[in-house]
Design a protein around this motif. Structure first.
Motif, PDB file in Angstrom:
ATOM      1  N   ALA A   1       0.813  -1.213   0.000  1.00 11.71           N
ATOM      2  CA  ALA A   1       0.000   0.000   0.000  1.00 11.71           C
ATOM      3  C   ALA A   1       0.847   1.263   0.000  1.00 11.71           C
ATOM      4  CB  ALA A   1      -0.941  -0.004   1.203  1.00 11.71           C
ATOM      5  N   GLU A   2       2.041   1.186   0.610  1.00 17.75           N
ATOM      6  CA  GLU A   2       2.891   2.373   0.714  1.00 17.75           C
ATOM      7  C   GLU A   2       4.103   2.298  -0.215  1.00 17.75           C
ATOM      8  OE1 GLU A   2       3.846   3.039   4.787  1.00 17.75           O
ATOM      9  OE2 GLU A   2       1.760   2.907   5.430  1.00 17.75           O
TER      10      GLU A   2
ATOM     11  N   GLY B   1       6.825   0.038  -3.150  1.00 18.97           N
ATOM     12  CA  GLY B   1       7.625  -1.170  -3.296  1.00 18.97           C
ATOM     13  C   GLY B   1       7.130  -2.107  -4.364  1.00 18.97           C
ATOM     14  N   GLY B   2       5.964  -1.808  -4.928  1.00 22.51           N
ATOM     15  CA  GLY B   2       5.417  -2.688  -5.952  1.00 22.51           C
ATOM     16  C   GLY B   2       4.252  -2.043  -6.664  1.00 22.51           C
ATOM     17  N   VAL B   3       3.668  -2.800  -7.589  1.00 26.56           N
ATOM     18  CA  VAL B   3       2.533  -2.312  -8.375  1.00 26.56           C
ATOM     19  C   VAL B   3       1.402  -3.322  -8.285  1.00 26.56           C
ATOM     20  CG1 VAL B   3       1.729  -1.611 -10.661  1.00 26.56           C
ATOM     21  CG2 VAL B   3       4.080  -1.122  -9.976  1.00 26.56           C
ATOM     22  N   LEU B   4       0.206  -2.840  -7.991  1.00 29.71           N
ATOM     23  CA  LEU B   4      -0.989  -3.676  -7.931  1.00 29.71           C
ATOM     24  C   LEU B   4      -1.893  -3.335  -9.106  1.00 29.71           C
ATOM     25  CD1 LEU B   4      -1.797  -3.216  -4.128  1.00 29.71           C
ATOM     26  CD2 LEU B   4      -0.582  -5.121  -5.194  1.00 29.71           C
ATOM     27  N   ASP B   5      -2.342  -4.368  -9.809  1.00 33.72           N
ATOM     28  CA  ASP B   5      -3.205  -4.120 -10.968  1.00 33.72           C
ATOM     29  C   ASP B   5      -3.902  -5.417 -11.327  1.00 33.72           C
ATOM     30  OD1 ASP B   5      -4.293  -3.431 -13.557  1.00 33.72           O
ATOM     31  OD2 ASP B   5      -2.757  -1.857 -13.696  1.00 33.72           O
ATOM     32  N   GLU B   6      -5.171  -5.316 -11.725  1.00 22.51           N
ATOM     33  CA  GLU B   6      -5.879  -6.500 -12.213  1.00 22.51           C
ATOM     34  C   GLU B   6      -5.270  -6.987 -13.520  1.00 22.51           C
ATOM     35  OE1 GLU B   6      -8.003  -8.533 -11.027  1.00 22.51           O
ATOM     36  OE2 GLU B   6      -8.412  -7.493  -9.152  1.00 22.51           O
ATOM     37  N   ASP B   7      -4.557  -6.116 -14.203  1.00 22.52           N
ATOM     38  CA  ASP B   7      -3.775  -6.498 -15.376  1.00 22.52           C
ATOM     39  C   ASP B   7      -2.365  -6.816 -14.877  1.00 22.52           C
ATOM     40  OD1 ASP B   7      -2.184  -6.641 -17.662  1.00 22.52           O
ATOM     41  OD2 ASP B   7      -3.247  -5.023 -18.687  1.00 22.52           O
ATOM     42  N   LEU B   8      -2.083  -8.105 -14.661  1.00 13.27           N
ATOM     43  CA  LEU B   8      -0.814  -8.485 -14.053  1.00 13.27           C
ATOM     44  C   LEU B   8       0.368  -8.160 -14.959  1.00 13.27           C
ATOM     45  CD1 LEU B   8       0.245  -9.745 -11.442  1.00 13.27           C
ATOM     46  CD2 LEU B   8       0.131 -11.991 -12.544  1.00 13.27           C
ATOM     47  N   ARG B   9       0.176  -8.212 -16.266  1.00  7.87           N
ATOM     48  CA  ARG B   9       1.252  -7.840 -17.187  1.00  7.87           C
ATOM     49  C   ARG B   9       1.622  -6.369 -17.021  1.00  7.87           C
ATOM     50  NH1 ARG B   9       1.819  -5.512 -22.285  1.00  7.87           N
ATOM     51  NH2 ARG B   9       3.629  -6.285 -23.460  1.00  7.87           N
ATOM     52  N   ALA B  10       0.603  -5.523 -16.946  1.00  8.42           N
ATOM     53  CA  ALA B  10       0.854  -4.097 -16.754  1.00  8.42           C
ATOM     54  C   ALA B  10       1.577  -3.854 -15.435  1.00  8.42           C
ATOM     55  CB  ALA B  10      -0.457  -3.319 -16.801  1.00  8.42           C
ATOM     56  N   ALA B  11       1.186  -4.587 -14.399  1.00  5.19           N
ATOM     57  CA  ALA B  11       1.838  -4.439 -13.095  1.00  5.19           C
ATOM     58  C   ALA B  11       3.299  -4.854 -13.174  1.00  5.19           C
ATOM     59  CB  ALA B  11       1.102  -5.271 -12.046  1.00  5.19           C
TER      60      ALA B  11
ATOM     61  N   GLY C   1      15.923   0.527  -4.312  1.00  2.00           N
ATOM     62  CA  GLY C   1      16.034   1.045  -2.957  1.00  2.00           C
ATOM     63  C   GLY C   1      14.673   1.265  -2.314  1.00  2.00           C
ATOM     64  N   GLU C   2      13.685   1.671  -3.109  1.00  2.00           N
ATOM     65  CA  GLU C   2      12.329   1.852  -2.594  1.00  2.00           C
ATOM     66  C   GLU C   2      11.746   0.519  -2.139  1.00  2.00           C
ATOM     67  OE1 GLU C   2       7.904   2.779  -4.370  1.00  2.00           O
ATOM     68  OE2 GLU C   2       9.591   3.934  -5.184  1.00  2.00           O
ATOM     69  N   ALA C   3      11.964  -0.517  -2.941  1.00  2.00           N
ATOM     70  CA  ALA C   3      11.477  -1.850  -2.559  1.00  2.00           C
ATOM     71  C   ALA C   3      12.128  -2.304  -1.255  1.00  2.00           C
ATOM     72  CB  ALA C   3      11.766  -2.850  -3.681  1.00  2.00           C
TER      73      ALA C   3
ATOM     74  N   GLY D   1       9.625  -2.347   7.697  1.00  2.94           N
ATOM     75  CA  GLY D   1       8.626  -2.383   8.761  1.00  2.94           C
ATOM     76  C   GLY D   1       8.288  -3.772   9.253  1.00  2.94           C
ATOM     77  N   TYR D   2       8.912  -4.784   8.684  1.00  5.52           N
ATOM     78  CA  TYR D   2       8.580  -6.163   9.060  1.00  5.52           C
ATOM     79  C   TYR D   2       9.736  -6.784   9.825  1.00  5.52           C
ATOM     80  CZ  TYR D   2       4.624  -5.570   5.981  1.00  5.52           C
ATOM     81  OH  TYR D   2       3.475  -5.109   5.406  1.00  5.52           O
ATOM     82  N   ASP D   3       9.464  -7.122  11.082  1.00  2.00           N
ATOM     83  CA  ASP D   3      10.508  -7.594  11.983  1.00  2.00           C
ATOM     84  C   ASP D   3       9.989  -8.790  12.773  1.00  2.00           C
ATOM     85  OD1 ASP D   3      13.104  -6.986  13.605  1.00  2.00           O
ATOM     86  OD2 ASP D   3      11.519  -7.130  15.119  1.00  2.00           O
ATOM     87  N   TRP D   4      10.766  -9.869  12.820  1.00  2.00           N
ATOM     88  CA  TRP D   4      10.296 -11.076  13.505  1.00  2.00           C
ATOM     89  C   TRP D   4      10.147 -10.876  15.011  1.00  2.00           C
ATOM     90  CZ3 TRP D   4       7.561 -14.308  11.174  1.00  2.00           C
ATOM     91  CH2 TRP D   4       7.826 -14.724   9.873  1.00  2.00           C
ATOM     92  N   ASN D   5      10.980 -10.042  15.612  1.00  2.00           N
ATOM     93  CA  ASN D   5      10.842  -9.798  17.046  1.00  2.00           C
ATOM     94  C   ASN D   5       9.551  -9.045  17.352  1.00  2.00           C
ATOM     95  OD1 ASN D   5      13.241 -11.091  17.796  1.00  2.00           O
ATOM     96  ND2 ASN D   5      14.456  -9.247  17.424  1.00  2.00           N
TER      97      ASN D   5
END
Length: 350
Positions: free
Chosen positions: A291-292, A294-304, A314-316, A322-326
């Motif tokens: 949502a913030e 790092g990637g592209v969301l689209d119902e057209d997966l090729r376009a994404a 670097g953005e990805a 924000g994801y930490d196992w602890n």
């Protein structure tokens, strides 16, 4: 059950039908959870198919389901002498543990890892609402049900599930990071999928795409022989682990996640941590993680997939921060301790 609070003497019994040698998000999550809890001074005891007679799940020879009795499961639960009980799966062991807890008046928590209604419907003509009705009954008997994302929590809440708590996931950034990027020796750009190779993962939606470069599939599963025959132009690498897997993630140009039924997608944050942008459908899991950025969301997966090529690596990588196992373990511990009050009665057979 021992009457302790949140302290270094706590022991948590985790009941799971998913266990080694399976390679999937549930097993990995539970293993990392136990490691992080141990660092916090909290012990975990696992009740798994190990030590029981087992039978292979049809179509999944690596998934072994326990053949056992309530008395045998109760004996294992007694021996755990745990302060809290968490039932992670809805398989034979989870069903028996739930039954025993209800019969003894013992509180427990659960977690929702797998979309069984969609999983089952992909194989058999079973209406999804029948399965959801059964799952509601299973989980609503507990004191709390943990889910990985807000969108899944909202969806299940609308379906009548109650006592829902958010329990996020983590990623090992020492293992998965951009520094492992190498030249894979394939025609670029490289579009990568990592995960189980099975019908519910919707792999043809990726392999049918008209994309430049090379499509790479890493993983094993019952659909692998058929897909290798149908898509000879794709590179199927089989199951990979450790540093080799980390290098594959980092060396890809885009990670393509074609599943519409996963509840989270640990592989998405492993790809992000490796600096590889993600292309996915706008569904639970990808919606929450990407949502913030790092990637592209689209119902057209090729376009994404094509648009994801333009996202800076670097953005990805930053998006995985924000994801930490602890932190994931702290969330889990907070839920089991607040949802289940202290008990002073003895943990013994009824």
């Amino acid at each position: 059950m021992k009457g302790t609070g949140v302290n270094t003497n706590m022991r948590i019994l985790i009941v799971t039908d998913a266990w080694r040698p399976q390679v999937n998000g549930v097993v990995m999550t539970l293993e990392r959870l136990a490691q992080s809890l141990e660092h916090m001074g909290v012990g975990t005891v696992f009740l798994t198919p190990e030590g029981f007679r087992t039978v292979a799940l049809p179509g999944y020879t690596e998934i072994r389901m326990a053949l056992t009795t309530p008395a045998q499961v109760a004996q294992r639960m007694d021996a755990a002498n745990a302060d809290r009980i968490h039932i992670a799966t809805e398989g034979p062991l989870g069903l028996l543990a739930r039954r025993i807890c209800i019969a003894r008046g013992l509180p427990f928590t659960t977690s929702y890892h797998t979309r069984f209604p969609e999983f089952l419907r992909a194989r058999l003509p079973v209406p999804q609402e029948w399965t959801y009705r059964w799952l509601r009954r299973f989980h609503n008997a507990g004191n709390a049900m943990m889910v990985a994302t807000p969108s899944l929590a909202a969806e299940l809440g609308e379906r009548g599930f109650t006592n829902i708590r958010l329990w996020s996931r983590g990623v090992d950034t020492a293992q998965f990071n951009p520094a492992r990027r190498t030249d894979p020796g394939l025609g670029g750009p490289v579009f990568l999928y990592v995960g189980r190779v099975a019908v519910e993962k919707n792999l043809p939606a990726f392999l049918d795409l008209d994309l430049p470069g090379t499509k790479v599939v890493v993983g094993d599963g019952p659909a692998l022989p058929d897909l290798k025959a149908r898509y000879p132009q794709a590179v199927f690498m089989g199951l990979k682990r450790g540093d080799e897997l980390a290098a594959i993630y980092a060396s890809a140009d885009v990670f393509v996640f074609p599943s519409r039924t996963d509840t989270f997608g640990n592989v998405i944050i492993e790809a992000l941590a490796s600096g590889t942008p993600v292309a996915a459908y706008p569904v639970t899991g990808p919606l929450d993680i990407l949502a913030e950025g790092g990637g592209v969301l689209d119902e057209d997966l090729r376009a994404a997939a094509l648009a994801a090529l333009r996202i800076p690596r670097g953005e990805a990588h930053r998006r995985a921060g924000g994801y930490d196992w602890n932190e994931s373990a702290r969330q889990f511990l907070a839920h089991v301790t607040t949802a289940i009050p202290q008990h002073s009665h003895t943990w013994s057979a009824a």
